[in-house]
Write an enzyme that holds these catalytic residues in place. Structure first.
Site, PDB file in Angstrom:
ATOM      1  N   THR A  80       8.317  -2.284 -32.059  1.00 42.62           N
ATOM      2  CA  THR A  80       7.543  -2.593 -30.861  1.00 42.62           C
ATOM      3  C   THR A  80       8.345  -3.682 -30.184  1.00 42.62           C
ATOM      4  O   THR A  80       9.152  -4.327 -30.819  1.00 42.62           O
ATOM      5  CB  THR A  80       6.175  -3.200 -31.289  1.00 42.62           C
ATOM      6  OG1 THR A  80       5.364  -2.181 -31.852  1.00 42.62           O
ATOM      7  CG2 THR A  80       5.418  -3.844 -30.153  1.00 42.62           C
ATOM      8  N   ARG A  88      -4.087   8.067 -32.134  1.00 37.55           N
ATOM      9  CA  ARG A  88      -4.168   6.793 -32.860  1.00 37.55           C
ATOM     10  C   ARG A  88      -3.762   5.643 -31.927  1.00 37.55           C
ATOM     11  O   ARG A  88      -2.785   5.722 -31.192  1.00 37.55           O
ATOM     12  CB  ARG A  88      -3.235   6.840 -34.076  1.00 37.55           C
ATOM     13  CG  ARG A  88      -3.117   5.522 -34.858  1.00 37.55           C
ATOM     14  CD  ARG A  88      -1.935   4.704 -34.431  1.00 37.55           C
ATOM     15  NE  ARG A  88      -1.696   3.563 -35.316  1.00 37.55           N
ATOM     16  CZ  ARG A  88      -0.847   2.585 -35.036  1.00 37.55           C
ATOM     17  NH1 ARG A  88      -0.153   2.600 -33.923  1.00 37.55           N
ATOM     18  NH2 ARG A  88      -0.668   1.595 -35.879  1.00 37.55           N
ATOM     19  N   VAL A  89      -4.541   4.583 -31.965  1.00 33.60           N
ATOM     20  CA  VAL A  89      -4.215   3.402 -31.163  1.00 33.60           C
ATOM     21  C   VAL A  89      -3.955   2.243 -32.109  1.00 33.60           C
ATOM     22  O   VAL A  89      -4.723   2.001 -33.039  1.00 33.60           O
ATOM     23  CB  VAL A  89      -5.383   3.055 -30.208  1.00 33.60           C
ATOM     24  CG1 VAL A  89      -5.111   1.750 -29.478  1.00 33.60           C
ATOM     25  CG2 VAL A  89      -5.591   4.188 -29.209  1.00 33.60           C
ATOM     26  N   GLY A  90      -2.847   1.548 -31.891  1.00 30.83           N
ATOM     27  CA  GLY A  90      -2.503   0.412 -32.747  1.00 30.83           C
ATOM     28  C   GLY A  90      -3.009  -0.895 -32.167  1.00 30.83           C
ATOM     29  O   GLY A  90      -3.947  -0.934 -31.358  1.00 30.83           O
ATOM     30  N   ASP A  91      -2.376  -1.975 -32.585  1.00 30.63           N
ATOM     31  CA  ASP A  91      -2.788  -3.313 -32.136  1.00 30.63           C
ATOM     32  C   ASP A  91      -2.200  -3.689 -30.781  1.00 30.63           C
ATOM     33  O   ASP A  91      -2.762  -4.518 -30.066  1.00 30.63           O
ATOM     34  CB  ASP A  91      -2.342  -4.360 -33.165  1.00 30.63           C
ATOM     35  CG  ASP A  91      -0.824  -4.346 -33.367  1.00 30.63           C
ATOM     36  OD1 ASP A  91      -0.221  -3.243 -33.338  1.00 30.63           O
ATOM     37  OD2 ASP A  91      -0.234  -5.426 -33.542  1.00 30.63           O
ATOM     38  N   THR A 121       4.473  -7.601 -33.938  1.00 28.60           N
ATOM     39  CA  THR A 121       5.001  -6.269 -34.240  1.00 28.60           C
ATOM     40  C   THR A 121       4.710  -5.996 -35.722  1.00 28.60           C
ATOM     41  O   THR A 121       4.438  -6.923 -36.472  1.00 28.60           O
ATOM     42  CB  THR A 121       6.527  -6.197 -33.994  1.00 28.60           C
ATOM     43  OG1 THR A 121       7.186  -7.109 -34.883  1.00 28.60           O
ATOM     44  CG2 THR A 121       6.889  -6.560 -32.566  1.00 28.60           C
ATOM     45  N   GLY A 122       4.792  -4.742 -36.110  1.00 25.23           N
ATOM     46  CA  GLY A 122       4.505  -4.409 -37.504  1.00 25.23           C
ATOM     47  C   GLY A 122       3.195  -3.650 -37.613  1.00 25.23           C
ATOM     48  O   GLY A 122       2.665  -3.157 -36.610  1.00 25.23           O
ATOM     49  N   GLY A 172       0.009  -2.283 -37.222  1.00 25.55           N
ATOM     50  CA  GLY A 172      -1.050  -2.573 -36.275  1.00 25.55           C
ATOM     51  C   GLY A 172      -2.433  -2.592 -36.898  1.00 25.55           C
ATOM     52  O   GLY A 172      -3.305  -3.375 -36.495  1.00 25.55           O
TER      53      GLY A 172
HETATM   54  N1  ASP Z   1       2.341  -2.681 -34.056  1.00 26.52           N
HETATM   55  C1  ASP Z   1       2.718  -1.353 -33.702  1.00 26.52           C
HETATM   56  C2  ASP Z   1       1.571  -0.426 -33.957  1.00 26.52           C
HETATM   57  O1  ASP Z   1       0.937  -0.545 -34.976  1.00 26.52           O
HETATM   58  C3  ASP Z   1       3.892  -0.779 -34.426  1.00 26.52           C
HETATM   59  C4  ASP Z   1       4.977  -1.710 -34.815  1.00 26.52           C
HETATM   60  O2  ASP Z   1       5.123  -2.788 -34.283  1.00 26.52           O
HETATM   61  O3  ASP Z   1       5.729  -1.343 -35.700  1.00 26.52           O
HETATM   62  O4  ASP Z   1       1.362   0.458 -33.167  1.00 26.52           O
END
Ligand code: ASP
Length: 361
Positions: free
Chosen positions: A209, A237-240, A260-261, A263
């Protein structure tokens, strides 16, 4: 609960109990990288981004230096990465969902006006950050998703295009063809069942991200997080990233945080809002990010998400600035960096603090 049978439930319940103990028992190996302090007195304009955002931070800072509002600056910064087909985690060229369709999430927040906007599961538009900004500026809503977001973008004249590059499509195809030896998708040439077993064992979900935070010369703080989300996710699907408080938060009196990471972990922990609250209560940006990492570790009690020592099997990274222009970053696992720009010739990658050192393979 209805997806677990009784035996699984008892096992899970037992591991949750043991898990909470383990979470406390396993010491963090916290390493501090050192919050970078602004000059005494006033504040120092700055742009901070995730490690894939070196050019984004540089671009944002160039604009801030020439007097731009931080929101214009951070959006222009992340647009570089949204447009880059080589970055498979954001915008054009991002990895698709499980059906092979790219779906993007983004959110912006503008400190001086206290406003924010986001879009989620947006298809066919390469710059969701720009659409998120229009949600903020041209509607009374904060978040528009899916088909509605696409129609809203069309209404504002955005051009639709196929965001799936050949490179991303081939990666998706490889993923599909190595999912199982029991389906009708044959393995890629030169691979047999044993190789697929090995791939499945080592398979890690690819994440990424970009987040970009800026403090401008008038003291305005803004941020943007934009992503193609978890690779091969379930459609819709919706992330953070598009959710204010989870993947981004800005309070002009205090500072901003982005992430990032994984979500799902941030959605359940409201991480970025919490980071800003820690800074409000006096924590440095780095310490605030570390506390958000610890909160996730403590909340991760499901056995499937933890290693044998009770540590999360995933990573989450945080980036923060405060109203003085001090910045810091931290992640659960070591090895992270973040991009900072404080002006022309002053753009660099710095190490992030962390809770656990990643084992060397
Ligand atoms: N945070 C993002 C999500 O979960 C993905 C990511 O940063 O790796 O959609």
């Amino acid at each position: 609960m209805d997806v677990l049978d009784r035996r699984d439930f008892l096992k899970t319940a037992a591991s949750v109990g043991a898990g909470s103990l383990l979470a406390r028992a396993v010491p963090f190996e916290t390493a501090y990288a050192g919050t970078v302090h602004a000059k005494a007195g006033g504040f120092t304009p700055v742009a901070v981004s995730s490690s894939n955002g070196l050019h984004a931070a540089e671009r944002a800072m160039e604009m801030i230096d020439s007097g731009a509002d931080a929101l214009d600056a951070v959006i222009a910064g992340v647009n570089i990465v949204e447009d880059d087909p080589q970055d498979h985690t954001v915008g054009y060229g991002g990895l698709p969902n499980e059906d092979g369709v790219v779906e993007l999430d983004a959110c912006v927040m503008h400190g001086p006006t206290g406003r924010g906007g986001g879009v989620a599961a947006l298809r066919n538009i390469r710059n969701p950050s720009k659409v998120a900004r229009l949600v903020m500026e041209r509607t009374d809503h904060v978040l528009i998703v899916g088909e509605g977001a696409l129609r809203f973008a069309r209404a504002h004249g955005f051009r639709e295009e196929n965001l799936l590059t050949d490179e991303a499509r081939e990666e998706w195809l490889r993923w599909k063809e190595t999912m199982s030896t029991q389906d009708d998708w044959l393995p890629p040439h030169g691979m047999d069942e044993k190789d697929i077993g090995a791939v499945l064992e080592k398979r890690e979900r690819s994440t990424g991200t970009i987040t970009c935070l800026g403090l401008d010369r008038k003291g305005g703080i803004s941020g943007c997080t934009t992503t193609s989300g978890l690779a091969f996710k379930i459609p819709g699907r919706v992330g953070d990233s598009p959710i204010p408080g989870a993947g981004l938060y800005v309070d002009n009196a205090v500072g901003a945080a982005g992430s990032t990471g994984r979500g799902e972990a941030n959605l359940l922990a409201c991480s970025c809002a919490i980071i800003v609250e820690h800074m409000r209560n006096g924590a440095s940006p780095e310490e605030a990010c570390l506390r958000a990492c610890r909160r996730i570790v403590e909340r991760t009690v499901e056995r499937r998400l933890r290693d044998d020592e009770g540590r999360p099997l995933f990573n989450v990274r945080f980036y923060a600035i405060n109203a003085k222009g001090e910045h810091g970053s931290a992640s659960i696992w070591s090895g992270g960096t973040y991009a900072v720009s404080e002006g022309k010739g002053k753009t660099r990658l710095l190490d992030s603090a962390y809770l656990y050192r990643r084992p060397t393979k």
